[in-house]
Write an enzyme that holds these catalytic residues in place. Structure first.
Site, mmCIF file in Angstrom:
data_model
loop_
_atom_site.group_PDB
_atom_site.id
_atom_site.type_symbol
_atom_site.label_atom_id
_atom_site.label_comp_id
_atom_site.label_asym_id
_atom_site.label_seq_id
_atom_site.Cartn_x
_atom_site.Cartn_y
_atom_site.Cartn_z
ATOM 1 N N ASP A 81 51.153 9.425 -17.094
ATOM 2 C CA ASP A 81 51.209 8.407 -16.040
ATOM 3 C C ASP A 81 49.884 8.299 -15.299
ATOM 4 O O ASP A 81 49.809 7.641 -14.253
ATOM 5 C CB ASP A 81 52.381 8.655 -15.084
ATOM 6 C CG ASP A 81 52.247 9.949 -14.303
ATOM 7 O OD1 ASP A 81 51.645 10.910 -14.827
ATOM 8 O OD2 ASP A 81 52.738 10.011 -13.157
ATOM 9 N N ASP B 253 46.870 12.259 -18.178
ATOM 10 C CA ASP B 253 48.237 12.555 -18.603
ATOM 11 C C ASP B 253 49.014 11.238 -18.745
ATOM 12 O O ASP B 253 48.436 10.154 -18.597
ATOM 13 C CB ASP B 253 48.909 13.554 -17.645
ATOM 14 C CG ASP B 253 49.304 12.928 -16.325
ATOM 15 O OD1 ASP B 253 48.644 11.956 -15.918
ATOM 16 O OD2 ASP B 253 50.268 13.398 -15.699
ATOM 17 N N SER C 186 55.745 11.658 -16.538
ATOM 18 C CA SER C 186 54.399 12.222 -16.468
ATOM 19 C C SER C 186 53.925 12.746 -17.824
ATOM 20 O O SER C 186 53.793 11.987 -18.772
ATOM 21 C CB SER C 186 54.370 13.303 -15.391
ATOM 22 O OG SER C 186 53.069 13.786 -15.207
ATOM 23 N N ASP D 180 48.019 10.116 -13.405
ATOM 24 C CA ASP D 180 47.654 10.613 -12.070
ATOM 25 C C ASP D 180 46.727 11.828 -12.188
ATOM 26 O O ASP D 180 45.935 12.088 -11.310
ATOM 27 C CB ASP D 180 48.893 10.909 -11.190
ATOM 28 C CG ASP D 180 49.898 11.848 -11.826
ATOM 29 O OD1 ASP D 180 49.734 12.218 -13.003
ATOM 30 O OD2 ASP D 180 50.865 12.217 -11.131
#
Ligand code: MG
Length: 461
Positions: A245, A243, A100, A247
């Protein structure tokens, strides 16, 4: 309690705690769990843009194949793209290799259930149990899994988003935004989505790079100075930062001001509850009351949960909620899917601006404002439960405290605000959140209740 899986999967520094041996073992444990109920499980796997992705992806895939699962590699994709693919393409499970927003030396493994939601805690515990006992079940040589690749995930996902918003209304506005993908997995999706929605964009850090040369990956104000500066400079309608990743999404208004995550939640839920009055929205106990204020305005109801996006998402499914999310930029739109989804959030913000015909700063200004102050304090792990129980006892009968909520930690409702004391699941600390009408009132509350916790810890030690 889980030893490996934290709030968002397994995370660690590559070749230290996050090793190929660990990934291989987790793959075998994961496959063993799936094979206990499914004859020939189908698993999709994807990664963010980190340098260690191939190492972890091949190791965990090998473990899954060894236990008799068929694995499909969908390549470099945002986490919500993998989640959408699992649900839409009827995979039995999904694996995303990502840490992440963590620094580049980290990587991680996150699990996705067949409905596209993040793994629930009990599933992670099952995998961990098998892993620690090494209770892997391996089939004979004829029944190991097959590995394939599929490059359709990104198109599938973008088309899914396009079905959820009013494309014509968005195109008509000829928006111009600043797009800060932070060199993460969002680079693979968000620029294309903008083009399909007729949105011009000034790109910032839109090349995937696992060393994160542009900025730190976490979308917090101190990391987003470039996009905050670029929005007014380019006279853009707003900015968005993702961010690692992709999400989570954070928005910057047309003046270059950081829009607090709670305000983004409130803005979305106000728009959606206006269309379907009297419906339910879900958020954790840490969210500011601005969320509940706007939901109530439209005759709706807020359900509060413990912190953690998988918990929010599952509660949303149970209650047929119209919207949910967390104040860190995690916005969940059930129309698309039950997980945090930054590209869907972007599309929805474009629709909101197009339909409301107001600037982002005007929309934000119309949302009630509360000060939220956060801090932390040390507390030994073995005392945490006792400390919380003692606090509840000590405030009993107090004129200041009008209610106690034990959804997550201890939340004390006080006049004009609340105080939440939450034990960290991983560190020997309490996080203390205070909501008040003014900063001064908030500081006063924070010092009063931190004093109480300190006294309780001292008395119990
Ligand atoms: Mg993330």
């Amino acid at each position: 309690m889980s030893k490996l899986f934290g709030t968002n999967g397994i995370r660690g520094v590559v070749n230290e705690d996050m090793s190929s041996e660990l990934a291989l073992g987790i793959g075998k444990a994961w496959g063993t769990m799936l094979r206990s109920t499914i004859q020939r499980p189908k698993v999709a796997i994807g990664t963010d843009a980190r340098l260690s992705n191939a190492m972890l992806k091949t190791a965990i895939s090998s473990g899954l194949l060894a236990t008799g699962c068929d694995v499909t590699d969908v390549g470099l994709v945002p986490t919500p793209t993998l989640q959408y693919t699992v649900r839409e393409q009827h995979y039995d499970s999904g694996v995303i290799i990502t840490a992440s927003h963590n620094p580049p030396q980290f990587n991680g493994i996150k699990g996705v259930a067949e409905d596209g939601t993040e793994f629930a805690k009990d599933v992670e515990d099952t995998i961990e149990n098998i892993y620690f006992k090494k209770a892997y079940k391996l089939p004979d040589w004829k029944n190991v899994g097959a590995l394939t690749t599929w490059d359709g995930a990104i198109d599938l996902y973008i088309n899914g988003i396009l079905k959820c918003v009013d494309i014509a209304a968005i195109k008509k506005q000829k928006f111009h935004i600043v797009l800060d993908c932070g060199n993460g997995a969002g680079c693979l999706v968000t620029p294309t989505l903008c083009k399909k929605l007729g949105v011009a964009f000034t790109p910032l850090f839109c090349e995937p790079d696992g060393t994160f040369p542009g900025r730190n990956s976490e979308p917090i104000a101190e990391n987003l100075s470039a996009v905050m500066k670029a929005v007014p400079e380019h006279d853009a309608d707003f900015g968005i930062a993702q961010d690692g990743d992709a999400d989570r999404a954070i928005f910057i208004d047309e003046k270059g001001t950081f829009v607090l995550g709670d305000k983004s939640l409130a803005l979305s839920v106000r728009y959606l509850t206006k269309q379907r009055r009297g419906c339910v929205a879900v958020t954790p106990v840490t969210t500011s009351n601005c969320f509940e204020d706007v939901v109530k305005e439209n005759g709706g109801k807020v359900i509060y949960t413990a912190v953690g996006s998988p918990i929010v998402a599952r509660r949303m499914i149970e209650t047929d909620a119209i919207f949910g999310g967390e104040g860190n930029g995690g916005l969940i739109f059930p129309k698309m899917q039950y997980c945090r989804d930054s590209a869907m959030a972007l599309a929805m913000f474009l629709e909101i601006l197009a339909k409301e015909k107001q600037s982002l700063s005007m929309l934000v200004a119309a949302i009630p404002h509360y000060e939220i102050l956060t801090s932390k304090m040390a507390c030994p792990n073995d005392l945490k439960q006792k400390v919380m129980d003692t606090i509840v006892q000590r405030v009993k009968g107090s004129n200041d405290v009008t209610g106690v909520d034990r959804t997550d930690g201890v939340k004390l409702l006080v006049r004009d605000g609340w105080v939440l004391m939450r034990p960290s699941g991983t560190e020997p600390i309490f996080r203390v959140y205070v909501q008040a009408k003014t900063k001064t009132a908030g500081e006063q509350l924070a010092s009063q209740y931190k004093g109480l916790v300190e006294t309780v810890i001292h008395d119990l030690s």
